[in-house]
Design an enzyme around this catalytic site. Structure first.
Site, PDB file in Angstrom:
ATOM      1  N   GLU A 140       0.848  -1.187   0.000  1.00 32.24           N
ATOM      2  CA  GLU A 140       0.000   0.000   0.000  1.00 32.24           C
ATOM      3  C   GLU A 140       0.894   1.252   0.000  1.00 32.24           C
ATOM      4  O   GLU A 140       1.850   1.289   0.768  1.00 32.24           O
ATOM      5  CB  GLU A 140      -0.915   0.045   1.235  1.00 32.24           C
ATOM      6  CG  GLU A 140      -1.897   1.195   1.168  1.00 32.24           C
ATOM      7  CD  GLU A 140      -2.907   1.220   2.322  1.00 32.24           C
ATOM      8  OE1 GLU A 140      -2.777   0.407   3.249  1.00 32.24           O
ATOM      9  OE2 GLU A 140      -3.793   2.060   2.255  1.00 32.24           O
ATOM     10  N   GLY A 280       2.996   2.664  10.772  1.00 32.04           N
ATOM     11  CA  GLY A 280       2.803   1.905  11.999  1.00 32.04           C
ATOM     12  C   GLY A 280       2.657   0.418  11.735  1.00 32.04           C
ATOM     13  O   GLY A 280       3.308  -0.404  12.375  1.00 32.04           O
ATOM     14  N   MET A 282       0.538  -2.657   8.721  1.00 33.03           N
ATOM     15  CA  MET A 282      -0.181  -2.821   7.456  1.00 33.03           C
ATOM     16  C   MET A 282      -1.066  -4.062   7.499  1.00 33.03           C
ATOM     17  O   MET A 282      -0.631  -5.131   7.902  1.00 33.03           O
ATOM     18  CB  MET A 282       0.857  -2.917   6.320  1.00 33.03           C
ATOM     19  CG  MET A 282       0.260  -3.129   4.961  1.00 33.03           C
ATOM     20  SD  MET A 282      -0.793  -1.718   4.472  1.00 33.03           S
ATOM     21  CE  MET A 282      -2.005  -2.593   3.489  1.00 33.03           C
ATOM     22  N   GLU A 283      -2.287  -3.874   6.995  1.00 32.41           N
ATOM     23  CA  GLU A 283      -3.348  -4.878   7.158  1.00 32.41           C
ATOM     24  C   GLU A 283      -3.386  -5.939   6.063  1.00 32.41           C
ATOM     25  O   GLU A 283      -4.473  -6.468   5.778  1.00 32.41           O
ATOM     26  CB  GLU A 283      -4.700  -4.161   7.211  1.00 32.41           C
ATOM     27  CG  GLU A 283      -5.186  -3.556   5.872  1.00 32.41           C
ATOM     28  CD  GLU A 283      -4.849  -2.086   5.678  1.00 32.41           C
ATOM     29  OE1 GLU A 283      -3.892  -1.599   6.306  1.00 32.41           O
ATOM     30  OE2 GLU A 283      -5.540  -1.429   4.876  1.00 32.41           O
ATOM     31  N   ASN A 284      -2.271  -6.301   5.429  1.00 30.77           N
ATOM     32  CA  ASN A 284      -2.283  -7.330   4.393  1.00 30.77           C
ATOM     33  C   ASN A 284      -3.146  -8.517   4.828  1.00 30.77           C
ATOM     34  O   ASN A 284      -3.058  -8.972   5.964  1.00 30.77           O
ATOM     35  CB  ASN A 284      -0.867  -7.848   4.150  1.00 30.77           C
ATOM     36  CG  ASN A 284       0.130  -6.733   4.127  1.00 30.77           C
ATOM     37  OD1 ASN A 284       0.061  -5.870   3.283  1.00 30.77           O
ATOM     38  ND2 ASN A 284       1.035  -6.728   5.104  1.00 30.77           N
ATOM     39  N   GLU A 317      -5.357  -2.915  12.732  1.00 29.91           N
ATOM     40  CA  GLU A 317      -5.036  -3.769  11.565  1.00 29.91           C
ATOM     41  C   GLU A 317      -5.993  -4.947  11.500  1.00 29.91           C
ATOM     42  O   GLU A 317      -6.433  -5.351  10.429  1.00 29.91           O
ATOM     43  CB  GLU A 317      -3.591  -4.259  11.628  1.00 29.91           C
ATOM     44  CG  GLU A 317      -2.539  -3.160  11.746  1.00 29.91           C
ATOM     45  CD  GLU A 317      -2.700  -2.038  10.750  1.00 29.91           C
ATOM     46  OE1 GLU A 317      -3.153  -2.297   9.605  1.00 29.91           O
ATOM     47  OE2 GLU A 317      -2.386  -0.873  11.105  1.00 29.91           O
ATOM     48  N   HIS A 320      -9.306  -4.004  10.066  1.00 27.49           N
ATOM     49  CA  HIS A 320      -9.264  -3.815   8.608  1.00 27.49           C
ATOM     50  C   HIS A 320      -9.680  -5.087   7.861  1.00 27.49           C
ATOM     51  O   HIS A 320     -10.032  -5.004   6.681  1.00 27.49           O
ATOM     52  CB  HIS A 320      -7.845  -3.454   8.163  1.00 27.49           C
ATOM     53  CG  HIS A 320      -7.565  -1.976   8.073  1.00 27.49           C
ATOM     54  ND1 HIS A 320      -8.425  -1.074   7.495  1.00 27.49           N
ATOM     55  CD2 HIS A 320      -6.476  -1.248   8.466  1.00 27.49           C
ATOM     56  CE1 HIS A 320      -7.889   0.140   7.535  1.00 27.49           C
ATOM     57  NE2 HIS A 320      -6.712   0.073   8.124  1.00 27.49           N
TER      58      HIS A 320
END
Ligand code: 0A1
Ligand code: ZN
Length: 877
Positions: A140, A280, A282-284, A317, A320
């Protein structure tokens, strides 16, 4: 998640369209067009190596609609193209900039590309990069194009199959999204793993990790009885620091089931901590990658604030998974669709697991420290921006935190049940889709049956509204009338503004009784001017307005100091009490900064009563007696003289310290908070201990230095230790150097703690802070390539109002130099250092000129990235 850690000192500063450039293109929301080609499936094959990784991508592509436009795959100069094929044969392709363009005649095709990339040379930390010997990804917003050629836009959703192969010794762990379906050994000491993600996703949610990692494992049984395997992957030595993150994850999973009816949808959920990370976390999908600062914590090395931040970011996260992954964004202008909503969700979670009142105060403090200045300066933009040059510049407090306030207002006007009906409909209607902010509001409307059209202006109109409020009391008639007026200042690109619907929770408090004589009601101010009548006003009424901070606005209420003082003690809404204190302090601080006479007595009495109150908890007291920061004071002034603001604030702090020495000492000494106790009461006690110490230091420096050193030496936890050091760094006392040295020696091998050591010194309130910071920039532990380290020194310094605005201009010169140098390595991080320069227009003339010149020097430096170019040109415009 954004990294919005504000400085760590207990009493420190908290943290028109750009001119056209021939090389930097402006992307506009109104130009959105659906993708020409879809990619329902992709297979990725990685031959991993730190220096040279091969990526083979097989895309099944489908024409979308009736057109004859070619397939365009985004790329980046990081990709070295080895081969391209269409349906098994050599492709006739051409390059258009960094896009790979292929003419296709049929409705579908199979495209294969092979590229080579160099993870170790990737200092931008976007795409596939190396961090501490491991390999990881960040896609992202537009990082996937640095891994392979692909339509890198969030509305192209694909099913992913990933094969990864690498050296078994260096990369014993191989992770990607979804489920691991096969694994085995290859030749030459290599091994491989196959991963499949059953949920179609945009490429920005793709992730891969390869490294020598160990897992803290646990499991969670979902509301429908499925078992989910949880793992937090870190370097072996860090395993003992992962339990708080794991506990937070399980709390978040249960909370999302209870409050939003959202269940986790795969059998595995992995979190990986990395030391080099731009944001901070990432919501992969099912493979969240985190800045290690938001995973690792123990009593000795992490503060209470760190523990809270970990819970917040882990929850963010995780949330998300639904608000972002299952329902994603159509284009990057809709970023707040997932971010504003998810921040609102993580804030609500934080309120539910801790003290709701204190959480609200903290969230508003961040909004005022970071978002309000953004909204009032040259970088102001709507929650849903209309254009950008570089999307990374729009991961802002406006999109995140003001976006969350917009959702909160919708929640307020609908009430919890109708809001929930709306979000249920949103998730079911748009599951598996790329949606817009309008889709979200429409689902809330359809789910609740309430017309929310007027509220949509909050997505499109930038700037913080100002609301004037005046209460008129007719004692004989026992009535009161509240006169309200709203005003919106112009912002870049938006010269004239419409009135906005502003939901104001309002009550009248009796001056004598201290009771709600007119109970709380929701007034929606939606015209430029409006009056509201109150009946049965049986005693002198005090206006309690914007309770709970129900709208993200600036209230300018006509209230006398004695009324504020009374509200600070009696208001039935804790936020409004806090606000009354802030208002009282702000008046005194502004008067002082303008050279007017200051009546500090009302402030002192209010603080005294707060400290002595038996009904208030210590966390609330700690917040309530904290003076507004210098930059927040600056935001309220027409012409900003940072020196005058600093002197005014220090004078008030000194007056409080000397008048309330005994009460502050008692608060400082209050015990009953052992370091392993993370209850709200214990955390509050520690907070109050250090805040009180800060006020004592303002009047009795050597006594405070002794107390601080004693707190530092006796500390069995990082909160007390860092709190004491945070007071000491601003003092002229021998204890200062002793404590700084001891801290460094003890923690020299722990990078996250050494970040604190840098940040504390960069936040110091001293005349020589610039010199200290210049020296620290030469310290062997200062590395520009690590975003946390750069932020801890340069980012913290930029937020240190008095030091950054040093009268000789050296603060500006230092930060400008940092930006220019950092830009060569990591433009995203460099651009995030620019906003403090946005204030130049309102500064007194000498500083204004120096600051503008510093911006011009940055603008003139050759080969500027589009990230920094956009921020600097807008700041100058
Ligand atoms: N979506 C993430 C934030 C994020 C955005 C960009 C990044 O690239 C460097 C990293 C993270 C979140 O809100 O959690
Ligand atoms: Zn987010």
């Amino acid at each position: 998640m954004l990294d919005v850690r504000t400085t760590t000192l207990p009493d420190a500063q908290t943290a028109p369209e750009a001119p056209l450039s021939p090389t930097h293109v402006t992307i506009r929301r109104e130009d959105y067009r659906p993708p020409d080609w879809l990619v329902p499936e992709i297979q990725l094959d990685f031959q991993l190596d730190t220096d040279e990784t091969r990526v083979l991508a097989t895309l099944s592509v489908e024409r979308n609609g009736d057109h004859d436009r070619p397939l365009r795959l985004d790329g980046d100069d990081q990709l070295k193209l080895i081969a391209a094929k269409v349906d098994g044969g050599d492709a006739a392709y051409r390059m258009d900039g960094s896009q790979l363009v292929i003419d296709l005649s049929g409705e579908r095709a199979t495209i294969e590309t092979e590229v080579e990339i160099a993870p170790a040379a990737n200092t931008k930390l976007m795409g596939l990069y190396a961090s501490g010997g491991m390999l990881c990804t960040q896609c992202e917003a537009e990082g996937f194009r640095r891994i392979t050629f692909f339509p890198d836009r969030p509305d192209v959703l694909s099913k992913y199959r990933v094969r990864m192969e690498g050296d078994a010794q260096r990369f014993p762990v191989l992770l990607s999204n979804g489920n691991r379906v096969a694994h085995g050994n290859a030749t030459d000491g290599r091994h491989w793993a196959d991963w499949e993600d059953p949920y179609p996703k945009p490429c920005y949610l793709f992730a891969l990790v390869a490294g020598d990692l160990e897992a803290n494992r646990d499991s969670f049984i979902t509301m429908s009885g499925r078992k989910v395997d949880l793992a937090i992957w870190v370097r072996e030595a860090d395993l003992p620091k992962t339990q708080h993150a794991m506990n937070s994850l399980k709390l978040a999973m249960a909370w999302d089931e209870k409050v939003y009816g959202r269940e986790y949808d795969l059998d595995q959920f992995n979190i990986v901590a990395v030391s080099d990370f731009n944001m901070g976390a990432m919501e992969n999908k099912s493979l969240n990658i985190f800045n290690s600062a938001y995973v690792l914590a123990d009593q000795e090395t992490a503060t209470d604030a760190d523990f809270d931040n970990i819970a917040r970011v882990v929850a963010h996260e995780y949330f998300h998974n639904w608000s972002g992954d299952r329902v994603t964004c159509r284009d990057w202008f809709q970023l707040s669709l997932k971010e504003g909503f998810t921040v609102f969700r993580d804030q609500s979670f934080g309120a539910d697991i801790g003290s709701a009142a204190v959480k609200r105060i903290e969230d508003v403090r961040v909004l005022r420290a970071v978002q309000f200045p953004e909204d009032q300066g040259p970088l102001a933009h709507p929650v849903r921006p209309d254009s950008y040059i570089e999307i990374s510049n729009f991961y802002t407090a406006t999109v995140y935190n003001k976006g969350a306030e917009v959702i909160r207002m919708l929640h307020t006007v609908l009430g919890p049940d109708k809001f929930r009906a709306g979000t249920d409909l949103y998730f079911s209607r748009h599951d598996g889709e790329a949606a817009t902010c309008d889709d979200f509001v429409k689902a809330l409307e359809d789910g609740s049956g309430v017309d929310l059209t007027p509220f949509k202006i909050w997505y499109s109109q930038a700037g913080t509204p100002k609301v004037r409020a005046r209460l008129e009391h007719d004692a004989a008639a026992k009535t009161a009338t509240l006169h309200l007026e709203q005003h919106e200042d112009p912002t870049p690109g938006q010269a004239s503004k419409q009135p906005m619907p502003i939901p104001l929770k309002t009550a009248l408090i009796g001056n004598e009784s201290g009771h709600e004589i007119c109970p709380e009601q929701l007034i929606v101010l939606d015209k430029a001017r409006q009056s509201v009548a109150f009946q049965n006003v049986t005693e002198r009424p005090l206006l309690s307005i914007n309770r709970g901070f129900s709208a993200p606005v600036i209230i300018q209420a006509e209230r006398q100091p004695d009324e504020l003082e009374r509200l600070a003690q009696t208001d039935t809404d804790p936020f409004a009490r806090y606000e009354a204190m802030q208002d009282l302090m702000m008046r005194a601080l502004i008067a002082g900064a303008q050279g007017e006479s200051v009546d500090s007595d009302a402030v002192i009495r209010a603080i005294d009563a707060t400290l002595k109150s038996n009904s208030l908890d210590p966390a609330f007291k700690g917040e309530a007696i904290l003076l507004p920061s210098e930059s927040i004071i600056a935001d309220r002034m027409q012409i900003v003289d940072p020196g005058a603001i600093h002197r005014s604030r220090e004078a008030l702090r000194a007056a409080i310290g000397s008048a309330l020495g005994d009460a502050l000492l008692a608060a400082h000494r209050s015990d009953g908070a052992p370091g392993d106790d993370l209850s709200p009461h214990a955390k509050g006690t520690r907070r109050l201990r250090t805040v009180s110490l800060g006020l004592i230091a303002a009047s009795e420096e050597s006594k405070a230095a002794r107390l601080a050193k004693a707190q530092f030496d006796a500390a069995d936890n990082m909160t007390d230790r860092q709190g004491a050091l945070g007071v000491l760094v601003s003092l002229e006392a021998p204890e200062r150097k002793d404590a700084l040295d001891a801290f460094y020696e003890r923690f020299r091998d722990d990078p996250l703690v050494i970040d604190k050591w840098f940040a504390l010194q960069a936040a110091a309130q001293r005349a020589d802070t610039v010199d200290q910071v210049l020296k620290l920039a030469q310290h062997p532990d200062f590395v520009m390539t690590n975003p946390n380290r750069l932020r801890s020194l340069a980012g913290t310094f930029g937020a240190n109002h008095w030091a950054f605005h040093s009268a000789d201009g050296r603060g500006y010169a230092f930060l400008a130099e940092m930006i220019v140098v950092a830009d060569k390595l990591n433009p995203q991080i460099a651009a995030r250092l620019v906003p403090p320069f946005g204030r130049w227009r309102r500064l007194e003339p000498k500083r204004r000129d120096m600051m503008r010149q510093a911006l011009e020097r940055i603008a003139a430096s050759p080969g500027l990235s589009k990230d920094v170019y956009e921020q600097v040109s807008k700041s100058l415009a």
